[in-house]
Design a protein around this motif. Structure first.
Motif, PDB file in Angstrom:
ATOM      1  N   UNK A 241      38.903  56.994-115.236  1.00 29.19           N
ATOM      2  CA  UNK A 241      38.790  58.372-115.036  1.00 29.19           C
ATOM      3  C   UNK A 241      38.474  58.636-113.263  1.00 29.19           C
ATOM      4  N   UNK A 242      39.115  59.528-112.776  1.00 21.83           N
ATOM      5  CA  UNK A 242      39.053  59.741-111.345  1.00 21.83           C
ATOM      6  C   UNK A 242      37.901  60.739-111.274  1.00 21.83           C
ATOM      7  N   UNK A 243      37.031  60.268-110.182  1.00 20.73           N
ATOM      8  CA  UNK A 243      35.822  61.070-109.789  1.00 20.73           C
ATOM      9  C   UNK A 243      35.941  61.488-108.318  1.00 20.73           C
ATOM     10  N   UNK A 244      35.213  62.476-107.893  1.00 21.76           N
ATOM     11  CA  UNK A 244      34.833  62.811-106.441  1.00 21.76           C
ATOM     12  C   UNK A 244      33.468  62.705-106.446  1.00 21.76           C
ATOM     13  N   UNK A 245      32.896  62.070-105.174  1.00 20.82           N
ATOM     14  CA  UNK A 245      31.563  61.939-104.916  1.00 20.82           C
ATOM     15  C   UNK A 245      30.967  62.730-103.899  1.00 20.82           C
ATOM     16  N   UNK A 246      30.048  63.647-104.377  1.00 18.47           N
ATOM     17  CA  UNK A 246      29.487  64.342-103.298  1.00 18.47           C
ATOM     18  C   UNK A 246      27.923  63.822-102.975  1.00 18.47           C
ATOM     19  N   UNK A 247      27.527  64.031-101.750  1.00 20.98           N
ATOM     20  CA  UNK A 247      25.985  63.929-101.426  1.00 20.98           C
ATOM     21  C   UNK A 247      25.261  64.920-102.288  1.00 20.98           C
ATOM     22  N   UNK A 248      24.129  64.307-103.026  1.00 17.24           N
ATOM     23  CA  UNK A 248      23.389  65.538-103.700  1.00 17.24           C
ATOM     24  C   UNK A 248      22.467  66.107-102.510  1.00 17.24           C
ATOM     25  N   UNK A 249      22.572  67.411-102.648  1.00 12.88           N
ATOM     26  CA  UNK A 249      21.618  68.542-101.568  1.00 12.88           C
ATOM     27  C   UNK A 249      21.145  69.502-102.422  1.00 12.88           C
ATOM     28  N   UNK A 250      20.370  70.177-101.918  1.00 17.19           N
ATOM     29  CA  UNK A 250      19.827  71.359-102.717  1.00 17.19           C
ATOM     30  C   UNK A 250      20.844  72.503-102.985  1.00 17.19           C
ATOM     31  N   UNK A 251      21.705  72.483-101.886  1.00 18.12           N
ATOM     32  CA  UNK A 251      22.912  73.580-102.026  1.00 18.12           C
ATOM     33  C   UNK A 251      23.716  73.087-103.105  1.00 18.12           C
ATOM     34  N   UNK A 252      24.208  71.757-102.965  1.00 13.82           N
ATOM     35  CA  UNK A 252      24.888  71.165-104.277  1.00 13.82           C
ATOM     36  C   UNK A 252      24.237  71.745-105.531  1.00 13.82           C
ATOM     37  N   UNK A 253      23.103  71.515-105.497  1.00 16.61           N
ATOM     38  CA  UNK A 253      22.521  71.444-106.982  1.00 16.61           C
ATOM     39  C   UNK A 253      22.494  73.113-107.507  1.00 16.61           C
ATOM     40  N   UNK A 254      22.199  74.040-106.382  1.00 16.25           N
ATOM     41  CA  UNK A 254      22.246  75.350-106.696  1.00 16.25           C
ATOM     42  C   UNK A 254      23.774  75.662-107.005  1.00 16.25           C
ATOM     43  N   UNK A 255      24.771  75.050-106.516  1.00 16.47           N
ATOM     44  CA  UNK A 255      26.248  75.345-106.845  1.00 16.47           C
ATOM     45  C   UNK A 255      26.500  75.042-108.128  1.00 16.47           C
ATOM     46  N   UNK A 256      26.190  73.509-108.525  1.00 14.05           N
ATOM     47  CA  UNK A 256      26.329  73.169-110.011  1.00 14.05           C
ATOM     48  C   UNK A 256      25.576  73.934-110.862  1.00 14.05           C
ATOM     49  N   UNK A 257      24.362  74.461-110.654  1.00 15.39           N
ATOM     50  CA  UNK A 257      23.649  75.552-111.461  1.00 15.39           C
ATOM     51  C   UNK A 257      24.499  76.706-111.926  1.00 15.39           C
ATOM     52  N   UNK A 258      24.870  77.429-110.682  1.00 18.63           N
ATOM     53  CA  UNK A 258      25.798  78.515-110.654  1.00 18.63           C
ATOM     54  C   UNK A 258      27.004  78.221-111.738  1.00 18.63           C
ATOM     55  N   UNK A 259      27.684  77.174-111.618  1.00 16.61           N
ATOM     56  CA  UNK A 259      28.841  76.751-112.339  1.00 16.61           C
ATOM     57  C   UNK A 259      28.484  76.578-113.736  1.00 16.61           C
ATOM     58  N   UNK A 260      27.311  76.250-114.030  1.00 15.70           N
ATOM     59  CA  UNK A 260      26.855  75.947-115.557  1.00 15.70           C
ATOM     60  C   UNK A 260      26.602  77.218-116.091  1.00 15.70           C
ATOM     61  N   UNK A 261      26.039  78.436-115.365  1.00 19.75           N
ATOM     62  CA  UNK A 261      25.657  79.817-115.677  1.00 19.75           C
ATOM     63  C   UNK A 261      26.794  80.485-115.731  1.00 19.75           C
ATOM     64  N   UNK A 262      28.009  80.119-115.410  1.00 19.94           N
ATOM     65  CA  UNK A 262      29.084  81.135-115.623  1.00 19.94           C
ATOM     66  C   UNK A 262      29.681  81.130-117.079  1.00 19.94           C
TER      67      UNK A 262
END
Length: 56
Positions: A35-56
């Protein structure tokens, strides 16, 4: 590894990259699953963006 987020969802990746303007480190392929993946550095901004995605 907790400092990194491996994203396997193309729609989430596009949301993080294009809507939230979060740069990624690299893209790759999981050795066992292929499987293809994209690697991001985990930051507070990234965590907030992921949470926003989950809440959609």
């Amino acid at each position: 590894m907790k400092n990194y987020f491996f994203c396997y969802d193309k729609r989430l990746r596009d949301f993080l990259r294009y809507e939230k303007n979060i740069d990624y480190i690299c893209e790759g392929r999981h050795l066992k699953t292929g499987m293809i993946f994209t690697l991001f550095e985990r930051t507070e901004f990234l965590n907030q963006a992921i949470q926003e995605w989950k809440n959609r």
